[in-house]
Design an enzyme around this catalytic site. Structure first.
Site, PDB file in Angstrom:
ATOM      1  N   SER A 140      -7.474  64.482   6.833  1.00  0.00           N
ATOM      2  CA  SER A 140      -7.317  65.927   6.832  1.00  0.00           C
ATOM      3  C   SER A 140      -6.380  66.327   5.702  1.00  0.00           C
ATOM      4  O   SER A 140      -5.489  65.550   5.321  1.00  0.00           O
ATOM      5  CB  SER A 140      -6.735  66.407   8.163  1.00  0.00           C
ATOM      6  OG  SER A 140      -6.319  67.763   8.084  1.00  0.00           O
ATOM      7  N   TYR A 153       3.322  68.532  14.039  1.00  0.00           N
ATOM      8  CA  TYR A 153       3.849  67.195  13.819  1.00  0.00           C
ATOM      9  C   TYR A 153       2.889  66.058  14.184  1.00  0.00           C
ATOM     10  O   TYR A 153       2.658  65.170  13.350  1.00  0.00           O
ATOM     11  CB  TYR A 153       5.172  67.018  14.572  1.00  0.00           C
ATOM     12  CG  TYR A 153       6.291  67.849  14.016  1.00  0.00           C
ATOM     13  CD1 TYR A 153       6.971  67.471  12.871  1.00  0.00           C
ATOM     14  CD2 TYR A 153       6.693  69.031  14.645  1.00  0.00           C
ATOM     15  CE1 TYR A 153       8.015  68.237  12.355  1.00  0.00           C
ATOM     16  CE2 TYR A 153       7.730  69.805  14.145  1.00  0.00           C
ATOM     17  CZ  TYR A 153       8.382  69.407  12.994  1.00  0.00           C
ATOM     18  OH  TYR A 153       9.405  70.171  12.487  1.00  0.00           O
TER      19      TYR A 153
END
Length: 234
Positions: A140, A153
């Site tokens: 990604s 996170y």
């Protein structure tokens, strides 16, 4: 024609990549967590292309399952040309550090990082030593260190680590003629990407298939690319 192993093949990008591959005449080991519940679309596709699709159960967080599947494929005398580590999770996206669940972090790393590592560990021995050999880890743009943003996170850290693993794996596999690439599929309309995403999973899958087949040439020095083979920032 290629023989692919695709994780997370029951829906979204994994399903679309499986469909695109078999329509071209390639064959696929389509991996889902529960072989008995592959999903309606994948089950129908497997019925339509019984000689090209084998649906197999694989929970990528269970290394023993990867060992069993590798053993089954070896017994069936099946070899692989490419592995697509597509299965992944997205958790804790809205949390800042003060509300972050560390269990979400651990689960995300287990699925998005150690899962692909386990699949690579046990499936690469089934790959042909050829110039066509490839491991694609679906990553990604969130895994870009230079593009880091606040929050998100679990997902971002897992994809950053996946990119590092991809680089390491590529260096190790070079002598065998096997290449590893981390691929950003784009923001796609899936359960994870949501309905507002501008890109269809089918378009992304066709781009990734072009990379796998070599129709899209990716320079050797590239490790992290998008679904069209364009370099992504690390």
């Amino acid at each position: 024609m290629l023989r692919l192993l695709i994780t997370g093949a029951g829906r979204g990008l994994g399903y679309e990549l499986t469909e695109a591959a078999v329509r071209e005449g390639h064959s696929a080991i389509a991996c889902v967590r529960d072989e008995e519940r592959p999903g309606t679309r994948l089950a129908s596709l497997a019925e339509k292309y019984p000689d090209r699709i084998r649906v197999r159960g694989l929970d990528i967080t269970d290394e023993a399952g990867a060992i069993r599947l590798a053993g089954q494929l070896r017994e069936e005398r099946l070899s692989l040309d490419a592995i697509v580590n597509n299965a992944g999770v997205l958790k804790g996206r809205e949390d800042g550090i003060e509300t972050l669940s560390l269990s979400d972090v651990r689960e995300t790393l287990e699925v998005n990082l150690t899962g692909p590592m386990s699949v690579a560990k046990h499936m690469i021995p089934l790959m042909r030593d050829s110039e066509a050999g490839m491991v694609v880890n679906v990553s990604s743009e969130a895994g870009s260190f230079s593009g880091a943003y606040g929050g998100d996170y679990p997902y971002a850290i897992s994809k950053l680590a996946l990119n590092m693993f991809t680089k390491q794996l590529n260096e190790e596999m070079k002598p065998r003629g096997i290449r590893a690439l981390a691929v950003h599929p784009g923001w796609i309309r899936t359960d994870m990407g949501g309905p507002s995403a501008p890109l269809s999973a089918g378009d992304s899958a066709r781009g990734i298939l072009d990379i796998l087949t070599g129709r899209t040439k990716v320079p050797e020095e590239f490790i992290f690319v998008d679904y069209l083979g364009r370099q992504m920032p690390l």
